[in-house]
Design a protein around this motif. Structure first.
Motif, PDB file in Angstrom:
ATOM      1  N   HIS A 185       0.839  -1.194   0.000  1.00 58.80           N
ATOM      2  CA  HIS A 185       0.000   0.000   0.000  1.00 58.80           C
ATOM      3  C   HIS A 185       0.878   1.249   0.000  1.00 58.80           C
ATOM      4  CE1 HIS A 185      -3.552  -2.459   0.524  1.00 58.80           C
ATOM      5  NE2 HIS A 185      -2.961  -3.080   1.524  1.00 58.80           N
ATOM      6  N   ILE A 186       1.553   1.434  -1.100  1.00 62.33           N
ATOM      7  CA  ILE A 186       2.382   2.617  -1.289  1.00 62.33           C
ATOM      8  C   ILE A 186       2.009   3.234  -2.623  1.00 62.33           C
ATOM      9  CG2 ILE A 186       4.300   1.746   0.101  1.00 62.33           C
ATOM     10  CD1 ILE A 186       5.696   0.963  -2.503  1.00 62.33           C
ATOM     11  N   LEU A 187       2.291   4.525  -2.746  1.00 60.32           N
ATOM     12  CA  LEU A 187       2.011   5.189  -4.008  1.00 60.32           C
ATOM     13  C   LEU A 187       2.887   4.591  -5.109  1.00 60.32           C
ATOM     14  CD1 LEU A 187       1.709   8.994  -3.177  1.00 60.32           C
ATOM     15  CD2 LEU A 187      -0.096   7.495  -4.041  1.00 60.32           C
ATOM     16  N   PRO A 188       2.329   4.409  -6.287  1.00 58.30           N
ATOM     17  CA  PRO A 188       3.172   3.966  -7.404  1.00 58.30           C
ATOM     18  C   PRO A 188       4.173   5.050  -7.761  1.00 58.30           C
ATOM     19  CG  PRO A 188       1.007   4.615  -8.195  1.00 58.30           C
ATOM     20  CD  PRO A 188       0.926   4.641  -6.700  1.00 58.30           C
ATOM     21  N   GLN A 189       5.224   4.662  -8.427  1.00 55.71           N
ATOM     22  CA  GLN A 189       6.176   5.644  -8.932  1.00 55.71           C
ATOM     23  C   GLN A 189       6.159   5.629 -10.452  1.00 55.71           C
ATOM     24  OE1 GLN A 189      10.397   4.697  -8.192  1.00 55.71           O
ATOM     25  NE2 GLN A 189       9.746   2.730  -7.376  1.00 55.71           N
ATOM     26  N   ALA A 190       6.385   6.784 -11.028  1.00 52.33           N
ATOM     27  CA  ALA A 190       6.366   6.908 -12.480  1.00 52.33           C
ATOM     28  C   ALA A 190       7.713   6.505 -13.052  1.00 52.33           C
ATOM     29  CB  ALA A 190       6.022   8.338 -12.885  1.00 52.33           C
ATOM     30  N   LEU A 191       7.676   5.650 -14.039  1.00 55.23           N
ATOM     31  CA  LEU A 191       8.896   5.259 -14.746  1.00 55.23           C
ATOM     32  C   LEU A 191       9.395   6.457 -15.554  1.00 55.23           C
ATOM     33  CD1 LEU A 191      10.547   2.570 -15.464  1.00 55.23           C
ATOM     34  CD2 LEU A 191       9.304   2.677 -17.628  1.00 55.23           C
ATOM     35  N   PRO A 192      10.682   6.759 -15.532  1.00 56.37           N
ATOM     36  CA  PRO A 192      11.197   7.832 -16.399  1.00 56.37           C
ATOM     37  C   PRO A 192      10.790   7.575 -17.849  1.00 56.37           C
ATOM     38  CG  PRO A 192      12.876   7.150 -14.837  1.00 56.37           C
ATOM     39  CD  PRO A 192      11.747   6.178 -14.687  1.00 56.37           C
ATOM     40  N   GLY A 193      10.153   8.551 -18.467  1.00 51.63           N
ATOM     41  CA  GLY A 193       9.589   8.360 -19.797  1.00 51.63           C
ATOM     42  C   GLY A 193      10.583   7.899 -20.837  1.00 51.63           C
ATOM     43  N   LYS A 194      11.844   8.335 -20.706  1.00 54.64           N
ATOM     44  CA  LYS A 194      12.842   7.987 -21.711  1.00 54.64           C
ATOM     45  C   LYS A 194      13.077   6.482 -21.789  1.00 54.64           C
ATOM     46  CE  LYS A 194      16.764   8.689 -18.567  1.00 54.64           C
ATOM     47  NZ  LYS A 194      17.998   9.477 -18.327  1.00 54.64           N
ATOM     48  N   LEU A 195      12.766   5.757 -20.704  1.00 50.81           N
ATOM     49  CA  LEU A 195      13.001   4.314 -20.706  1.00 50.81           C
ATOM     50  C   LEU A 195      12.080   3.592 -21.682  1.00 50.81           C
ATOM     51  CD1 LEU A 195      13.609   3.511 -16.926  1.00 50.81           C
ATOM     52  CD2 LEU A 195      15.273   4.000 -18.727  1.00 50.81           C
ATOM     53  N   LEU A 196      10.911   4.171 -21.960  1.00 49.79           N
ATOM     54  CA  LEU A 196       9.984   3.556 -22.908  1.00 49.79           C
ATOM     55  C   LEU A 196      10.498   3.651 -24.338  1.00 49.79           C
ATOM     56  CD1 LEU A 196       6.557   4.824 -21.513  1.00 49.79           C
ATOM     57  CD2 LEU A 196       7.538   2.524 -21.291  1.00 49.79           C
ATOM     58  N   PHE A 197      11.505   4.477 -24.557  1.00 49.65           N
ATOM     59  CA  PHE A 197      12.031   4.690 -25.906  1.00 49.65           C
ATOM     60  C   PHE A 197      13.518   4.343 -25.985  1.00 49.65           C
ATOM     61  CE2 PHE A 197       8.649   7.736 -24.983  1.00 49.65           C
ATOM     62  CZ  PHE A 197       7.722   7.368 -25.944  1.00 49.65           C
ATOM     63  N   GLY A 198      13.996   3.622 -24.974  1.00 46.55           N
ATOM     64  CA  GLY A 198      15.401   3.264 -24.941  1.00 46.55           C
ATOM     65  C   GLY A 198      15.631   1.823 -25.356  1.00 46.55           C
ATOM     66  N   ASP A 199      16.562   1.179 -24.690  1.00 47.43           N
ATOM     67  CA  ASP A 199      16.923  -0.208 -24.980  1.00 47.43           C
ATOM     68  C   ASP A 199      15.872  -1.125 -24.376  1.00 47.43           C
ATOM     69  OD1 ASP A 199      18.014  -2.682 -25.355  1.00 47.43           O
ATOM     70  OD2 ASP A 199      19.923  -2.243 -24.362  1.00 47.43           O
ATOM     71  N   LEU A 200      14.993  -1.650 -25.203  1.00 44.17           N
ATOM     72  CA  LEU A 200      13.881  -2.447 -24.684  1.00 44.17           C
ATOM     73  C   LEU A 200      14.363  -3.750 -24.057  1.00 44.17           C
ATOM     74  CD1 LEU A 200      11.045  -1.962 -27.327  1.00 44.17           C
ATOM     75  CD2 LEU A 200      11.684  -0.560 -25.356  1.00 44.17           C
ATOM     76  N   ALA A 201      15.496  -4.253 -24.483  1.00 47.09           N
ATOM     77  CA  ALA A 201      16.009  -5.494 -23.906  1.00 47.09           C
ATOM     78  C   ALA A 201      16.308  -5.320 -22.416  1.00 47.09           C
ATOM     79  CB  ALA A 201      17.265  -5.941 -24.648  1.00 47.09           C
ATOM     80  N   GLN A 202      16.623  -4.089 -22.014  1.00 45.12           N
ATOM     81  CA  GLN A 202      16.946  -3.819 -20.609  1.00 45.12           C
ATOM     82  C   GLN A 202      15.739  -3.372 -19.794  1.00 45.12           C
ATOM     83  OE1 GLN A 202      20.036  -4.486 -19.470  1.00 45.12           O
ATOM     84  NE2 GLN A 202      20.484  -5.167 -21.563  1.00 45.12           N
ATOM     85  N   LEU A 203      14.641  -3.054 -20.456  1.00 43.74           N
ATOM     86  CA  LEU A 203      13.518  -2.412 -19.775  1.00 43.74           C
ATOM     87  C   LEU A 203      12.917  -3.256 -18.646  1.00 43.74           C
ATOM     88  CD1 LEU A 203      11.605  -0.036 -19.507  1.00 43.74           C
ATOM     89  CD2 LEU A 203      10.240  -0.978 -21.379  1.00 43.74           C
ATOM     90  N   PRO A 204      12.590  -4.537 -18.850  1.00 38.87           N
ATOM     91  CA  PRO A 204      12.014  -5.302 -17.732  1.00 38.87           C
ATOM     92  C   PRO A 204      12.914  -5.317 -16.498  1.00 38.87           C
ATOM     93  CG  PRO A 204      11.679  -6.466 -19.796  1.00 38.87           C
ATOM     94  CD  PRO A 204      12.622  -5.339 -20.079  1.00 38.87           C
ATOM     95  N   ALA A 205      14.209  -5.498 -16.700  1.00 40.76           N
ATOM     96  CA  ALA A 205      15.143  -5.510 -15.567  1.00 40.76           C
ATOM     97  C   ALA A 205      15.188  -4.154 -14.881  1.00 40.76           C
ATOM     98  CB  ALA A 205      16.529  -5.923 -16.039  1.00 40.76           C
ATOM     99  N   GLN A 206      15.129  -3.082 -15.665  1.00 36.95           N
ATOM    100  CA  GLN A 206      15.155  -1.742 -15.079  1.00 36.95           C
ATOM    101  C   GLN A 206      13.931  -1.528 -14.186  1.00 36.95           C
ATOM    102  OE1 GLN A 206      15.481   0.283 -18.870  1.00 36.95           O
ATOM    103  NE2 GLN A 206      17.600   0.888 -18.454  1.00 36.95           N
ATOM    104  N   ILE A 207      12.783  -2.040 -14.602  1.00 36.43           N
ATOM    105  CA  ILE A 207      11.572  -1.892 -13.794  1.00 36.43           C
ATOM    106  C   ILE A 207      11.675  -2.730 -12.529  1.00 36.43           C
ATOM    107  CG2 ILE A 207       9.103  -2.435 -13.735  1.00 36.43           C
ATOM    108  CD1 ILE A 207       8.956  -1.547 -16.645  1.00 36.43           C
ATOM    109  N   ARG A 208      12.198  -3.936 -12.643  1.00 32.80           N
ATOM    110  CA  ARG A 208      12.338  -4.797 -11.455  1.00 32.80           C
ATOM    111  C   ARG A 208      13.262  -4.163 -10.435  1.00 32.80           C
ATOM    112  NH1 ARG A 208      12.642  -8.800 -15.832  1.00 32.80           N
ATOM    113  NH2 ARG A 208      10.610  -9.834 -15.944  1.00 32.80           N
TER     114      ARG A 208
END
Length: 211
Positions: A185-208
């Motif tokens: 029960h914590i506020l979500p955090q916004a992913l830095p927008g640039k990550l959606l347009f960066g290296d997609l292979a790294q994106l899941p790990a960056q979110i984890r």
């Protein structure tokens, strides 16, 4: 499990640019992704004039360079060059109709609408065009209720929730991706927008790493 909330508008070119990232994240077994429209471009009566078309073309070039997404000649001629509507209300209603009947198909319907606009050059502000696309996707029940008042009410509820999410975090514009560990029960955090347009292979790990 990580909960992801995708704030978007179906007429947003940058959301189209983020589509490969969203598809990738939706396919991760340990991510649960839901999409919420913010109604950013729900502007009944607005059409694409020459100034707006020029602005869109500049953005399209940036998006294509970053993501490789296609903006076809058919789109430039039939959509940007034909004074078509620029009101995402029908698309939000159509996606809500899908969410009411087949919520697991909403992202695929969104992708089909985006392809219809940016690749095929179709006017996806027309409810009949949207119904035709949903029929082709075998989403017949959703196609039948796009214009029903109850669908509009449900769509407005979703828009209100999407706007509330954005406002709670001081966010403006779309796309936005909110990240929250499931069960906390914590506020979500916004992913830095640039990550959606960066290296997609790294994106899941960056979110984890964020959770």
């Amino acid at each position: 499990m990580v909960n992801l909330t995708y704030l978007f508008d179906p007429l947003c070119g940058w959301c189209y640019g983020a589509a490969p990232a969203i598809r990738l994240l939706a396919a991760q077994a340990d991510f649960h992704l839901r999409a919420l429209p913010t109604g950013l471009f729900c502007q009944p009566g607005r059409t694409i004039d020459a100034d707006f078309a020029a602005h869109a073309r500049r953005n399209d070039q940036q998006i294509a360079a970053l993501t490789g997404q296609v903006f076809s000649d058919a789109y430039r001629e039939n959509v940007l060059g034909s004074n078509t509507g620029f009101d995402s209300t029908p698309m939000v209603d159509a996606l809500t109709a899908v969410a009411l009947h087949r919520p697991e198909r909403e992202l695929s319907a969104l992708a089909a609408f985006q392809t219809a606009r940016y690749v095929d050059g179709r006017d996806v502000t027309d409810a009949d065009v949207l119904a035709d696309i949903l029929q082709a996707l075998d989403l017949h029940e959703a196609a039948a209720i796009i214009t029903r008042p109850a669908t509009r009410v449900a769509a407005q509820t979703r828009i209100s929730e999407g706007r509330a999410c954005a406002q709670s975090l001081g966010l403006q514009g779309v796309p936005q991706l909110l990240v929250q560990p499931a069960g906390q029960h914590i506020l979500p955090q916004a992913l830095p927008g640039k990550l959606l347009f960066g290296d997609l292979a790294q994106l899941p790990a960056q979110i984890r790493q964020l959770v």
